[in-house]
Design a protein around this motif. Structure first.
Motif, PDB file in Angstrom:
ATOM      1  N   UNK A 178      10.854  45.023   5.890  1.00 42.99           N
ATOM      2  CA  UNK A 178      11.801  45.764   5.024  1.00 42.99           C
ATOM      3  C   UNK A 178      11.291  45.780   3.589  1.00 42.99           C
ATOM      4  N   UNK A 179      10.818  44.633   3.155  1.00 41.19           N
ATOM      5  CA  UNK A 179      10.310  44.514   1.782  1.00 41.19           C
ATOM      6  C   UNK A 179       9.134  45.454   1.540  1.00 41.19           C
ATOM      7  N   UNK A 180       8.249  45.535   2.517  1.00 39.87           N
ATOM      8  CA  UNK A 180       7.064  46.385   2.355  1.00 39.87           C
ATOM      9  C   UNK A 180       7.454  47.864   2.270  1.00 39.87           C
ATOM     10  N   UNK A 209       9.948  32.268  -0.670  1.00 33.54           N
ATOM     11  CA  UNK A 209       8.964  32.746   0.323  1.00 33.54           C
ATOM     12  C   UNK A 209       8.873  34.268   0.290  1.00 33.54           C
ATOM     13  N   UNK A 210      10.038  34.902   0.117  1.00 32.71           N
ATOM     14  CA  UNK A 210      10.070  36.370   0.091  1.00 32.71           C
ATOM     15  C   UNK A 210       9.481  36.885  -1.226  1.00 32.71           C
ATOM     16  N   UNK A 211       9.803  36.192  -2.309  1.00 36.50           N
ATOM     17  CA  UNK A 211       9.264  36.619  -3.606  1.00 36.50           C
ATOM     18  C   UNK A 211       7.743  36.491  -3.645  1.00 36.50           C
ATOM     19  N   UNK A 212       7.228  35.439  -3.028  1.00 33.56           N
ATOM     20  CA  UNK A 212       5.764  35.279  -2.997  1.00 33.56           C
ATOM     21  C   UNK A 212       5.127  36.449  -2.241  1.00 33.56           C
ATOM     22  N   UNK A 213       5.798  36.857  -1.158  1.00 33.68           N
ATOM     23  CA  UNK A 213       5.264  38.004  -0.396  1.00 33.68           C
ATOM     24  C   UNK A 213       5.355  39.281  -1.249  1.00 33.68           C
ATOM     25  N   UNK A 214       6.454  39.433  -1.942  1.00 32.95           N
ATOM     26  CA  UNK A 214       6.622  40.619  -2.802  1.00 32.95           C
ATOM     27  C   UNK A 214       5.515  40.679  -3.848  1.00 32.95           C
ATOM     28  N   UNK A 215       5.220  39.530  -4.432  1.00 35.57           N
ATOM     29  CA  UNK A 215       4.143  39.498  -5.435  1.00 35.57           C
ATOM     30  C   UNK A 215       2.807  39.911  -4.803  1.00 35.57           C
ATOM     31  N   UNK A 216       2.587  39.388  -3.614  1.00 35.13           N
ATOM     32  CA  UNK A 216       1.315  39.660  -2.922  1.00 35.13           C
ATOM     33  C   UNK A 216       1.130  41.153  -2.646  1.00 35.13           C
ATOM     34  N   UNK A 217       2.224  41.846  -2.353  1.00 32.20           N
ATOM     35  CA  UNK A 217       2.094  43.279  -2.019  1.00 32.20           C
ATOM     36  C   UNK A 217       2.256  44.171  -3.252  1.00 32.20           C
ATOM     37  N   UNK A 218       2.292  43.549  -4.442  1.00 31.21           N
ATOM     38  CA  UNK A 218       2.350  44.341  -5.670  1.00 31.21           C
ATOM     39  C   UNK A 218       3.734  44.846  -6.013  1.00 31.21           C
ATOM     40  N   UNK A 219       4.770  44.173  -5.508  1.00 33.14           N
ATOM     41  CA  UNK A 219       6.151  44.592  -5.769  1.00 33.14           C
ATOM     42  C   UNK A 219       6.607  44.272  -7.183  1.00 33.14           C
TER      43      UNK A 219
END
Ligand SMILES: [Zn+2]
Ligand SMILES: [Zn+2]
Length: 267
Positions: A178-180, A209-219
């Motif tokens: 969903x985040x992606x 954990x979700x914020x780290x993923x968001x950062x990783x995908x350039x969110x």
């Protein structure tokens, strides 16, 4: 110090104070700008949403307050959608927050009993999470939405009772995908501290954990209190900044009246 809050409520929905009082509290807290956001009318949900009749009064009230506070603090007029609400446009609103307060017809965050009923109805926490995040993903196609509200709202009661196993692969898959999709559609994710001021949680949404993923995908992120009273207007902002930085973010997004611009966290 965080300079803006775009998500707070007032007497026009389920907030405890007038829009003017919320703006005054923001000014006193040292914010440079504040947006009062309205829970968009939903038929049958007048207990927490604005009524159809009052929406025009809210818009007039906010226009008046924008004039009256000119030169003191910049005031924006926001809207918080639910997927069940009728769609609106920008303008007359300055910006729109897209949220999902229901999954499969059950309120996600209303009470712990409702949250448990949702899981019982759908069969398992992982399946409930999949249903919630699938619904949230639909916000990607709403062009008028700039901000995704409280991304993992379904974990509101997890500190009291671990209803969702947020470390399970199924939960992560649903949330990450969903985040992606939402991030690719250009949506900004708020770090929302609302459940802290209301005593449900000690940490903001979304989970680190979700914020780290968001950062990783350039969110992109912004920081919002979702305050329902003057006392919560900047509640948890220092904590939100600390968490954002620890997840890699060096900046947050601020609405300047036209669009969103990045503002660096101060060293
Ligand atoms: Zn909300
Ligand atoms: Zn809200």
């Amino acid at each position: 110090m965080i300079c803006q809050n775009l998500h707070c409520h007032s007497l026009f929905d389920d907030g405890a104070d007038s829009p003017e009082a919320m703006i005054l509290a923001a000014e006193q807290a040292g914010l440079r700008s504040v947006g009062v956001s309205l829970h968009c009318p939903i038929p049958g949900e007048d207990a927490w949403c604005c009524s159809e009749e009052d929406e025009a009064v809210f818009l007039e009230t906010m226009q008046d307050l924008q004039r009256r506070f000119c030169g003191r603090i910049e005031v924006f007029c926001g809207l918080e959608y639910d997927l069940r609400a009728e769609r609106r446009t920008v303008p007359p609103y300055d910006y729109i927050i897209g949220s999902c307060h229901f999954a499969c017809g059950f309120p996600v965050d209303n009470t712990q009993a409702d949250a448990e009923a949702l899981i019982a109805q759908i069969g398992s926490p992982d399946r409930a999470a999949a249903a919630y995040y699938e619904q949230l993903t639909a916000l990607a196609s709403f062009d008028e939405i700039s901000i995704v509200g409280h991304f993992d709202l379904l974990t509101k009661y997890n500190e009291r009772k671990p209803l969702y196993d947020v470390s399970s692969a199924a939960y992560r898959d649903a949330a990450f995908s969903a985040m992606e999709v939402l991030s690719r559609a250009g949506k900004i994710f708020e770090i929302n501290t609302g459940a802290i001021s209301r005593g449900y949680r000690t940490s903001p949404y979304p989970a680190p954990e979700l914020l780290r993923h968001l950062y990783k995908i350039g969110g992109r992120i912004c920081i919002c209190s979702d305050a329902h009273s003057t006392a919560g207007i900047v509640c948890g902002f220092d904590l939100a900044e600390t968490i954002a930085r620890s997840c890699g973010f060096t900046a947050y997004q601020v609405f300047d009246g036209h669009g969103f611009v990045p503002v660096s966290f101060q060293r």
